[in-house]
Design a protein around this motif. Structure first.
Motif, PDB file in Angstrom:
ATOM      1  N   TRP A 226      11.399 -14.104   5.117  1.00 40.16           N
ATOM      2  CA  TRP A 226      10.884 -14.965   4.052  1.00 40.16           C
ATOM      3  C   TRP A 226      11.460 -14.540   2.709  1.00 40.16           C
ATOM      4  CZ3 TRP A 226       4.789 -15.167   4.388  1.00 40.16           C
ATOM      5  CH2 TRP A 226       4.398 -16.238   5.213  1.00 40.16           C
ATOM      6  N   THR A 227      11.359 -15.454   1.766  1.00 40.86           N
ATOM      7  CA  THR A 227      11.510 -15.117   0.350  1.00 40.86           C
ATOM      8  C   THR A 227      10.187 -15.483  -0.330  1.00 40.86           C
ATOM      9  OG1 THR A 227      12.468 -17.305  -0.087  1.00 40.86           O
ATOM     10  CG2 THR A 227      14.012 -15.495   0.336  1.00 40.86           C
ATOM     11  N   ARG A 228      10.046 -15.124  -1.596  1.00 47.06           N
ATOM     12  CA  ARG A 228       8.824 -15.390  -2.375  1.00 47.06           C
ATOM     13  C   ARG A 228       7.591 -14.743  -1.722  1.00 47.06           C
ATOM     14  NH1 ARG A 228      11.455 -20.096  -1.840  1.00 47.06           N
ATOM     15  NH2 ARG A 228       9.868 -21.000  -0.487  1.00 47.06           N
ATOM     16  N   ALA A 229       7.790 -13.571  -1.135  1.00 48.07           N
ATOM     17  CA  ALA A 229       6.731 -12.899  -0.391  1.00 48.07           C
ATOM     18  C   ALA A 229       6.311 -11.601  -1.068  1.00 48.07           C
ATOM     19  CB  ALA A 229       7.206 -12.619   1.028  1.00 48.07           C
ATOM     20  N   HIS A 230       5.260 -10.988  -0.545  1.00 52.90           N
ATOM     21  CA  HIS A 230       4.767  -9.703  -1.052  1.00 52.90           C
ATOM     22  C   HIS A 230       5.492  -8.580  -0.334  1.00 52.90           C
ATOM     23  CE1 HIS A 230       2.125  -6.563  -2.460  1.00 52.90           C
ATOM     24  NE2 HIS A 230       1.345  -7.425  -3.082  1.00 52.90           N
ATOM     25  N   PRO A 231       6.065  -7.609  -1.049  1.00 53.79           N
ATOM     26  CA  PRO A 231       6.846  -6.555  -0.388  1.00 53.79           C
ATOM     27  C   PRO A 231       6.024  -5.689   0.568  1.00 53.79           C
ATOM     28  CG  PRO A 231       6.482  -6.036  -2.708  1.00 53.79           C
ATOM     29  CD  PRO A 231       6.070  -7.455  -2.522  1.00 53.79           C
ATOM     30  N   VAL A 232       4.721  -5.547   0.297  1.00 55.18           N
ATOM     31  CA  VAL A 232       3.899  -4.675   1.151  1.00 55.18           C
ATOM     32  C   VAL A 232       3.633  -5.319   2.508  1.00 55.18           C
ATOM     33  CG1 VAL A 232       1.733  -3.335   1.247  1.00 55.18           C
ATOM     34  CG2 VAL A 232       2.934  -3.593  -0.906  1.00 55.18           C
ATOM     35  N   HIS A 233       3.946  -6.605   2.639  1.00 56.12           N
ATOM     36  CA  HIS A 233       3.827  -7.286   3.937  1.00 56.12           C
ATOM     37  C   HIS A 233       4.572  -6.482   5.018  1.00 56.12           C
ATOM     38  CE1 HIS A 233       3.570 -11.391   6.115  1.00 56.12           C
ATOM     39  NE2 HIS A 233       3.990 -10.492   6.992  1.00 56.12           N
ATOM     40  N   ASP A 234       5.819  -6.144   4.748  1.00 57.27           N
ATOM     41  CA  ASP A 234       6.618  -5.389   5.725  1.00 57.27           C
ATOM     42  C   ASP A 234       6.033  -4.010   5.985  1.00 57.27           C
ATOM     43  OD1 ASP A 234       8.467  -7.375   6.205  1.00 57.27           O
ATOM     44  OD2 ASP A 234       9.982  -6.587   4.839  1.00 57.27           O
ATOM     45  N   LEU A 235       5.616  -3.329   4.934  1.00 58.87           N
ATOM     46  CA  LEU A 235       5.056  -1.987   5.089  1.00 58.87           C
ATOM     47  C   LEU A 235       3.786  -2.010   5.928  1.00 58.87           C
ATOM     48  CD1 LEU A 235       5.616  -0.807   1.427  1.00 58.87           C
ATOM     49  CD2 LEU A 235       6.580   0.333   3.429  1.00 58.87           C
ATOM     50  N   GLY A 236       2.920  -2.997   5.675  1.00 62.04           N
ATOM     51  CA  GLY A 236       1.661  -3.074   6.403  1.00 62.04           C
ATOM     52  C   GLY A 236       1.860  -3.329   7.885  1.00 62.04           C
ATOM     53  N   VAL A 237       2.733  -4.281   8.208  1.00 61.29           N
ATOM     54  CA  VAL A 237       3.021  -4.571   9.621  1.00 61.29           C
ATOM     55  C   VAL A 237       3.608  -3.340  10.300  1.00 61.29           C
ATOM     56  CG1 VAL A 237       4.519  -5.920  11.154  1.00 61.29           C
ATOM     57  CG2 VAL A 237       3.257  -7.064   9.311  1.00 61.29           C
ATOM     58  N   PHE A 238       4.547  -2.681   9.617  1.00 56.45           N
ATOM     59  CA  PHE A 238       5.192  -1.495  10.184  1.00 56.45           C
ATOM     60  C   PHE A 238       4.179  -0.380  10.431  1.00 56.45           C
ATOM     61  CE2 PHE A 238       7.524   2.468  10.099  1.00 56.45           C
ATOM     62  CZ  PHE A 238       8.669   2.191  10.829  1.00 56.45           C
ATOM     63  N   CYS A 239       3.299  -0.125   9.469  1.00 55.02           N
ATOM     64  CA  CYS A 239       2.331   0.968   9.599  1.00 55.02           C
ATOM     65  C   CYS A 239       1.316   0.686  10.705  1.00 55.02           C
ATOM     66  CB  CYS A 239       1.622   1.204   8.270  1.00 55.02           C
ATOM     67  SG  CYS A 239       2.701   1.898   6.990  1.00 55.02           S
ATOM     68  N   ALA A 240       0.889  -0.569  10.837  1.00 45.08           N
ATOM     69  CA  ALA A 240      -0.026  -0.917  11.928  1.00 45.08           C
ATOM     70  C   ALA A 240       0.642  -0.686  13.278  1.00 45.08           C
ATOM     71  CB  ALA A 240      -0.472  -2.376  11.788  1.00 45.08           C
ATOM     72  N   GLU A 241       1.907  -1.039  13.372  1.00 45.92           N
ATOM     73  CA  GLU A 241       2.650  -0.818  14.616  1.00 45.92           C
ATOM     74  C   GLU A 241       2.791   0.675  14.910  1.00 45.92           C
ATOM     75  OE1 GLU A 241       4.527  -2.810  16.837  1.00 45.92           O
ATOM     76  OE2 GLU A 241       3.886  -4.761  16.067  1.00 45.92           O
ATOM     77  N   MET A 242       3.001   1.475  13.870  1.00 42.67           N
ATOM     78  CA  MET A 242       3.122   2.922  14.061  1.00 42.67           C
ATOM     79  C   MET A 242       1.823   3.498  14.622  1.00 42.67           C
ATOM     80  SD  MET A 242       6.048   4.451  13.228  1.00 42.67           S
ATOM     81  CE  MET A 242       5.624   6.079  12.620  1.00 42.67           C
ATOM     82  N   LYS A 243       0.702   3.087  14.070  1.00 43.68           N
ATOM     83  CA  LYS A 243      -0.574   3.618  14.567  1.00 43.68           C
ATOM     84  C   LYS A 243      -0.809   3.179  16.013  1.00 43.68           C
ATOM     85  CE  LYS A 243      -3.889   4.861  11.976  1.00 43.68           C
ATOM     86  NZ  LYS A 243      -5.070   5.005  11.095  1.00 43.68           N
ATOM     87  N   SER A 244      -0.429   1.958  16.333  1.00 38.86           N
ATOM     88  CA  SER A 244      -0.570   1.486  17.710  1.00 38.86           C
ATOM     89  C   SER A 244       0.326   2.289  18.657  1.00 38.86           C
ATOM     90  CB  SER A 244      -0.226  -0.005  17.800  1.00 38.86           C
ATOM     91  OG  SER A 244      -1.163  -0.786  17.075  1.00 38.86           O
ATOM     92  N   LEU A 245       1.536   2.602  18.216  1.00 35.07           N
ATOM     93  CA  LEU A 245       2.455   3.386  19.044  1.00 35.07           C
ATOM     94  C   LEU A 245       1.928   4.800  19.288  1.00 35.07           C
ATOM     95  CD1 LEU A 245       6.005   2.418  17.687  1.00 35.07           C
ATOM     96  CD2 LEU A 245       5.173   2.104  20.013  1.00 35.07           C
ATOM     97  N   PHE A 246       1.380   5.415  18.241  1.00 32.51           N
ATOM     98  CA  PHE A 246       0.832   6.763  18.408  1.00 32.51           C
ATOM     99  C   PHE A 246      -0.415   6.744  19.296  1.00 32.51           C
ATOM    100  CE2 PHE A 246       3.806   8.131  15.293  1.00 32.51           C
ATOM    101  CZ  PHE A 246       3.867   9.522  15.392  1.00 32.51           C
ATOM    102  N   ARG A 247      -1.184   5.695  19.219  1.00 33.57           N
ATOM    103  CA  ARG A 247      -2.343   5.568  20.116  1.00 33.57           C
ATOM    104  C   ARG A 247      -1.872   5.465  21.567  1.00 33.57           C
ATOM    105  NH1 ARG A 247      -5.165   0.871  22.096  1.00 33.57           N
ATOM    106  NH2 ARG A 247      -7.304   1.429  22.740  1.00 33.57           N
ATOM    107  N   GLU A 248      -0.820   4.665  21.767  1.00 32.80           N
ATOM    108  CA  GLU A 248      -0.281   4.481  23.113  1.00 32.80           C
ATOM    109  C   GLU A 248       0.378   5.754  23.636  1.00 32.80           C
ATOM    110  OE1 GLU A 248       3.457   2.043  25.017  1.00 32.80           O
ATOM    111  OE2 GLU A 248       2.276   1.045  23.465  1.00 32.80           O
TER     112      GLU A 248
END
Length: 316
Positions: A226-248
């Motif tokens: 996307w353009t015209r988006a919030h930069p933390v969008h990418d960080l938030g998705v990435f961090c949620a995935e990291m926590k899920s990976l560590f749980r797994e």
């Protein structure tokens, strides 16, 4: 671009698709009459194949947008093909290391051709904690390059609309959905997601979409960018995935927190920027959890993801 390879086949000169792909490398292929080996790459939301020449001097990945393999099938494949090509070009111009976009062709099931990128996805390196910090520093650098491509405006309403769309795809009781709606309303009015200008984001910034060859990282799969988006969008998705990976991987999602903190500090250019990132991060981490909750998971995993998303959205 490592992946699980499916059936392989050989296509010979005279095949229209093979001839077109070879023509993209006019004068660069030692044997213009070479055959191509075509191998399907899985998993992917579309038919994706790696094509290599006999001599190995032609090595590309082709995504066929008119051949969806995921749940989403109602879309314009030609538009999606052109859009990802355009987004890859934008990212490349911003200095982001991406799979080089080479060509598109609607004749061949809306094919997008990119250069093949060797490497393994970041998720594979979760078990090698000694190298994870340096790899996360590299990911933070790639994100900063991409987000530096500013937009003239910011579409806050679109961020919330996307969140509601994801909620629609998660099976929630009416009561729980109402609770999520109330939490989102509080976020809308909080001001923590307000900004004057947006930026370009990947929008599917999962560890699987950052490939490493040694210490070199490449971002792939810009279909959702996307353009015209919030930069933390990418960080938030990435961090949620990291926590899920560590749980797994370890049975402990909190084990990811030191690495998440490192990523955020590497990303933020100042203490003020770090505070802004931290303020917006829970909203987008909640989105990341719910994106995963849409998948065909066991009841226990889905319940955990929904609970974490709700916990992220609760404001002090």
């Amino acid at each position: 671009m490592e992946g699980r390879h499916g059936t392989r086949k050989i296509i010979s000169p005279g095949d229209p698709f093979r001839d077109w792909v070879v023509s993209l490398f006019d004068g660069q292929v030692r044997d213009p009459a070479c055959c191509l080996t075509v191998s399907q790459i899985r998993p992917a939301s579309h038919m994706v194949c790696r094509c290599t020449s006999d001599g190995g001097d032609l090595d590309v990945v082709v995504k066929f947008f008119a051949e969806p393999t995921g749940k989403i099938r109602e879309y314009d494949p030609e538009r999606a093909m052109k859009r990802e090509y355009r987004m890859l070009k934008k990212a490349q111009k911003a200095g982001v290391p991406v799979a080089q976009p080479l060509a598109v062709n609607r004749t061949f099931k809306c094919a997008l051709v990119t250069a093949y990128v060797p490497g393994t996805p970041l998720g594979v390196h979760i078990t090698d904690c000694s190298s994870l910090y340096s790899r996360l520093s590299a990911v933070a650098g790639v994100m900063r390059l991409l987000h530096a491509r500013r937009s003239s405006s910011y579409e806050k309403a679109r961020e919330f609309s996307t969140f509601h769309d994801v909620l629609d795809q998660v099976e929630l009781s009416q009561r729980k959905r109402g609770r999520f709606n109330d939490l989102l309303g509080a976020w809308w009015h909080s001001g923590d997601l307000d900004r004057r200008r947006g930026c370009m984001i990947h929008r599917d910034a999962t560890p699987a979409n950052y490939l490493f060859q040694g210490e070199q990282v490449t971002a792939i799969d810009f279909e959702s960018a996307w353009t015209r988006a919030h930069p933390v969008h990418d960080l938030g998705v990435f961090c949620a995935e990291m926590k899920s990976l560590f749980r797994e991987q370890y049975g402990d999602p909190s084990a990811a927190e030191p690495y998440i903190g490192h990523l955020l500090r590497e990303y933020a250019g100042s203490s003020a920027e770090f505070e802004g990132v931290v303020a917006a991060l829970p909203f987008f981490m909640a989105l990341g959890y719910l994106r995963t909750a849409r998948l065909d998971l066991g009841e226990k995993d889905q319940r955990w993801l929904i609970k974490e998303a709700e916990r992220c959205l609760r404001r002090p």
